[in-house]
Scaffold this motif. Structure first.
Motif, PDB file in Angstrom:
ATOM      1  N   MET A  33       0.840  -1.190   0.000  1.00  0.00           N
ATOM      2  CA  MET A  33       0.000   0.000   0.000  1.00  0.00           C
ATOM      3  C   MET A  33       0.882   1.249   0.000  1.00  0.00           C
ATOM      4  O   MET A  33       1.780   1.363   0.819  1.00  0.00           O
ATOM      5  CB  MET A  33      -0.923  -0.027   1.214  1.00  0.00           C
ATOM      6  N   ILE A  34       0.637   2.140  -0.917  1.00  0.00           N
ATOM      7  CA  ILE A  34       1.400   3.383  -1.016  1.00  0.00           C
ATOM      8  C   ILE A  34       0.658   4.463  -0.233  1.00  0.00           C
ATOM      9  O   ILE A  34      -0.535   4.684  -0.423  1.00  0.00           O
ATOM     10  CB  ILE A  34       1.564   3.820  -2.484  1.00  0.00           C
ATOM     11  N   HIS A  35       1.379   5.106   0.668  1.00  0.00           N
ATOM     12  CA  HIS A  35       0.789   6.209   1.430  1.00  0.00           C
ATOM     13  C   HIS A  35       1.149   7.530   0.762  1.00  0.00           C
ATOM     14  O   HIS A  35       2.278   7.717   0.303  1.00  0.00           O
ATOM     15  CB  HIS A  35       1.312   6.208   2.867  1.00  0.00           C
ATOM     16  N   ASN A  36       0.182   8.402   0.708  1.00  0.00           N
ATOM     17  CA  ASN A  36       0.451   9.732   0.171  1.00  0.00           C
ATOM     18  C   ASN A  36       1.389  10.459   1.118  1.00  0.00           C
ATOM     19  O   ASN A  36       1.297  10.328   2.326  1.00  0.00           O
ATOM     20  CB  ASN A  36      -0.845  10.527   0.023  1.00  0.00           C
ATOM     21  N   ARG A  37       2.277  11.205   0.567  1.00  0.00           N
ATOM     22  CA  ARG A  37       3.235  11.986   1.346  1.00  0.00           C
ATOM     23  C   ARG A  37       2.994  13.463   1.078  1.00  0.00           C
ATOM     24  O   ARG A  37       2.544  13.840   0.008  1.00  0.00           O
ATOM     25  CB  ARG A  37       4.657  11.637   0.938  1.00  0.00           C
ATOM     26  N   LEU A  38       3.322  14.248   2.066  1.00  0.00           N
ATOM     27  CA  LEU A  38       3.204  15.683   1.912  1.00  0.00           C
ATOM     28  C   LEU A  38       4.248  16.174   0.912  1.00  0.00           C
ATOM     29  O   LEU A  38       5.439  15.909   1.060  1.00  0.00           O
ATOM     30  CB  LEU A  38       3.426  16.369   3.264  1.00  0.00           C
ATOM     31  N   ASN A  39       3.801  16.852  -0.118  1.00  0.00           N
ATOM     32  CA  ASN A  39       4.703  17.414  -1.113  1.00  0.00           C
ATOM     33  C   ASN A  39       5.181  18.774  -0.607  1.00  0.00           C
ATOM     34  O   ASN A  39       4.393  19.715  -0.511  1.00  0.00           O
ATOM     35  CB  ASN A  39       3.985  17.576  -2.453  1.00  0.00           C
ATOM     36  N   THR A  40       6.460  18.857  -0.284  1.00  0.00           N
ATOM     37  CA  THR A  40       7.016  20.128   0.188  1.00  0.00           C
ATOM     38  C   THR A  40       7.875  20.805  -0.882  1.00  0.00           C
ATOM     39  O   THR A  40       8.499  21.828  -0.614  1.00  0.00           O
ATOM     40  CB  THR A  40       7.855  19.915   1.468  1.00  0.00           C
ATOM     41  N   GLN A  41       7.880  20.250  -2.075  1.00  0.00           N
ATOM     42  CA  GLN A  41       8.619  20.853  -3.184  1.00  0.00           C
ATOM     43  C   GLN A  41       7.748  21.922  -3.853  1.00  0.00           C
ATOM     44  O   GLN A  41       6.525  21.832  -3.823  1.00  0.00           O
ATOM     45  CB  GLN A  41       8.983  19.773  -4.215  1.00  0.00           C
ATOM     46  N   PRO A  42       8.377  22.938  -4.448  1.00  0.00           N
ATOM     47  CA  PRO A  42       7.579  23.948  -5.159  1.00  0.00           C
ATOM     48  C   PRO A  42       6.635  23.270  -6.152  1.00  0.00           C
ATOM     49  O   PRO A  42       7.040  22.373  -6.885  1.00  0.00           O
ATOM     50  CB  PRO A  42       8.643  24.782  -5.883  1.00  0.00           C
ATOM     51  N   ASN A  43       5.366  23.688  -6.138  1.00  0.00           N
ATOM     52  CA  ASN A  43       4.358  22.996  -6.927  1.00  0.00           C
ATOM     53  C   ASN A  43       3.475  23.945  -7.729  1.00  0.00           C
ATOM     54  O   ASN A  43       2.494  23.522  -8.317  1.00  0.00           O
ATOM     55  CB  ASN A  43       3.515  22.111  -6.003  1.00  0.00           C
ATOM     56  N   PHE A  44       3.781  25.229  -7.718  1.00  0.00           N
ATOM     57  CA  PHE A  44       3.025  26.213  -8.484  1.00  0.00           C
ATOM     58  C   PHE A  44       3.806  26.585  -9.733  1.00  0.00           C
ATOM     59  O   PHE A  44       5.015  26.821  -9.669  1.00  0.00           O
ATOM     60  CB  PHE A  44       2.779  27.500  -7.676  1.00  0.00           C
ATOM     61  N   ALA A  45       3.128  26.662 -10.856  1.00  0.00           N
ATOM     62  CA  ALA A  45       3.785  27.112 -12.086  1.00  0.00           C
ATOM     63  C   ALA A  45       4.281  28.544 -11.909  1.00  0.00           C
ATOM     64  O   ALA A  45       5.383  28.883 -12.337  1.00  0.00           O
ATOM     65  CB  ALA A  45       2.821  27.020 -13.265  1.00  0.00           C
ATOM     66  N   VAL A  46       3.462  29.378 -11.260  1.00  0.00           N
ATOM     67  CA  VAL A  46       3.826  30.779 -11.014  1.00  0.00           C
ATOM     68  C   VAL A  46       3.527  31.081  -9.540  1.00  0.00           C
ATOM     69  O   VAL A  46       2.427  31.540  -9.202  1.00  0.00           O
ATOM     70  CB  VAL A  46       3.041  31.735 -11.945  1.00  0.00           C
ATOM     71  N   PRO A  47       4.496  30.819  -8.649  1.00  0.00           N
ATOM     72  CA  PRO A  47       4.261  31.009  -7.212  1.00  0.00           C
ATOM     73  C   PRO A  47       3.814  32.414  -6.844  1.00  0.00           C
ATOM     74  O   PRO A  47       2.997  32.588  -5.935  1.00  0.00           O
ATOM     75  CB  PRO A  47       5.618  30.691  -6.583  1.00  0.00           C
ATOM     76  N   ASP A  48       4.322  33.419  -7.544  1.00  0.00           N
ATOM     77  CA  ASP A  48       3.942  34.795  -7.225  1.00  0.00           C
ATOM     78  C   ASP A  48       2.452  35.033  -7.435  1.00  0.00           C
ATOM     79  O   ASP A  48       1.852  35.856  -6.734  1.00  0.00           O
ATOM     80  CB  ASP A  48       4.755  35.791  -8.045  1.00  0.00           C
ATOM     81  N   ASP A  49       1.839  34.341  -8.389  1.00  0.00           N
ATOM     82  CA  ASP A  49       0.395  34.491  -8.612  1.00  0.00           C
ATOM     83  C   ASP A  49      -0.393  34.000  -7.397  1.00  0.00           C
ATOM     84  O   ASP A  49      -1.367  34.628  -6.988  1.00  0.00           O
ATOM     85  CB  ASP A  49      -0.051  33.728  -9.860  1.00  0.00           C
ATOM     86  N   PHE A  50       0.037  32.863  -6.831  1.00  0.00           N
ATOM     87  CA  PHE A  50      -0.624  32.370  -5.621  1.00  0.00           C
ATOM     88  C   PHE A  50      -0.452  33.353  -4.475  1.00  0.00           C
ATOM     89  O   PHE A  50      -1.410  33.694  -3.785  1.00  0.00           O
ATOM     90  CB  PHE A  50      -0.081  30.993  -5.193  1.00  0.00           C
ATOM     91  N   TYR A  51       0.781  33.823  -4.265  1.00  0.00           N
ATOM     92  CA  TYR A  51       1.046  34.741  -3.172  1.00  0.00           C
ATOM     93  C   TYR A  51       0.211  36.014  -3.312  1.00  0.00           C
ATOM     94  O   TYR A  51      -0.384  36.492  -2.342  1.00  0.00           O
ATOM     95  CB  TYR A  51       2.537  35.085  -3.101  1.00  0.00           C
ATOM     96  N   GLU A  52       0.138  36.541  -4.512  1.00  0.00           N
ATOM     97  CA  GLU A  52      -0.664  37.749  -4.764  1.00  0.00           C
ATOM     98  C   GLU A  52      -2.141  37.491  -4.449  1.00  0.00           C
ATOM     99  O   GLU A  52      -2.807  38.318  -3.841  1.00  0.00           O
ATOM    100  CB  GLU A  52      -0.501  38.202  -6.211  1.00  0.00           C
ATOM    101  N   ARG A  53      -2.637  36.330  -4.848  1.00  0.00           N
ATOM    102  CA  ARG A  53      -4.042  35.980  -4.583  1.00  0.00           C
ATOM    103  C   ARG A  53      -4.298  35.851  -3.091  1.00  0.00           C
ATOM    104  O   ARG A  53      -5.323  36.295  -2.581  1.00  0.00           O
ATOM    105  CB  ARG A  53      -4.376  34.674  -5.312  1.00  0.00           C
ATOM    106  N   LEU A  54      -3.350  35.257  -2.376  1.00  0.00           N
ATOM    107  CA  LEU A  54      -3.489  35.108  -0.921  1.00  0.00           C
ATOM    108  C   LEU A  54      -3.500  36.460  -0.227  1.00  0.00           C
ATOM    109  O   LEU A  54      -4.349  36.725   0.639  1.00  0.00           O
ATOM    110  CB  LEU A  54      -2.345  34.238  -0.385  1.00  0.00           C
ATOM    111  N   ILE A  55      -2.597  37.336  -0.613  1.00  0.00           N
ATOM    112  CA  ILE A  55      -2.553  38.682  -0.029  1.00  0.00           C
ATOM    113  C   ILE A  55      -3.839  39.437  -0.349  1.00  0.00           C
ATOM    114  O   ILE A  55      -4.423  40.090   0.523  1.00  0.00           O
ATOM    115  CB  ILE A  55      -1.313  39.456  -0.532  1.00  0.00           C
TER     116      ILE A  55
END
Length: 70
Positions: A1-23
């Motif tokens: 059985m494979i357990h899902n693991r937390l992905n801590t690697q960058p996963n956004f194509a454009v991280p700044d877009d996410f950050y801007e949306r969050l702000i």
């Protein structure tokens, strides 16, 4: 059985877009409203993930990133 693991690697194509949306989502909110929105966001995304092992790992890593006050 494979357990899902937390992905801590960058996963956004454009991280700044996410950050801007969050702000933007926090704009014009009081500190209390901002905290409430963050709590709601955590619950919504945790429900979306739906894997307690992954969520527990994320909680542990987030807690370790914050130094508790004595």
């Amino acid at each position: 059985m494979i357990h899902n693991r937390l992905n801590t690697q960058p996963n956004f194509a454009v991280p700044d877009d996410f950050y801007e949306r969050l702000i933007d989502a926090h704009r014009d909110l009081s500190t209390e409203q901002s905290h409430a929105m963050n709590a709601a966001l955590v619950l919504l995304l945790s429900n979306h993930i739906g894997d307690l092992d992954v969520i527990s790992d994320a909680l542990d890593k987030a807690r370790a990133a914050v130094r508790p006050t004595a």
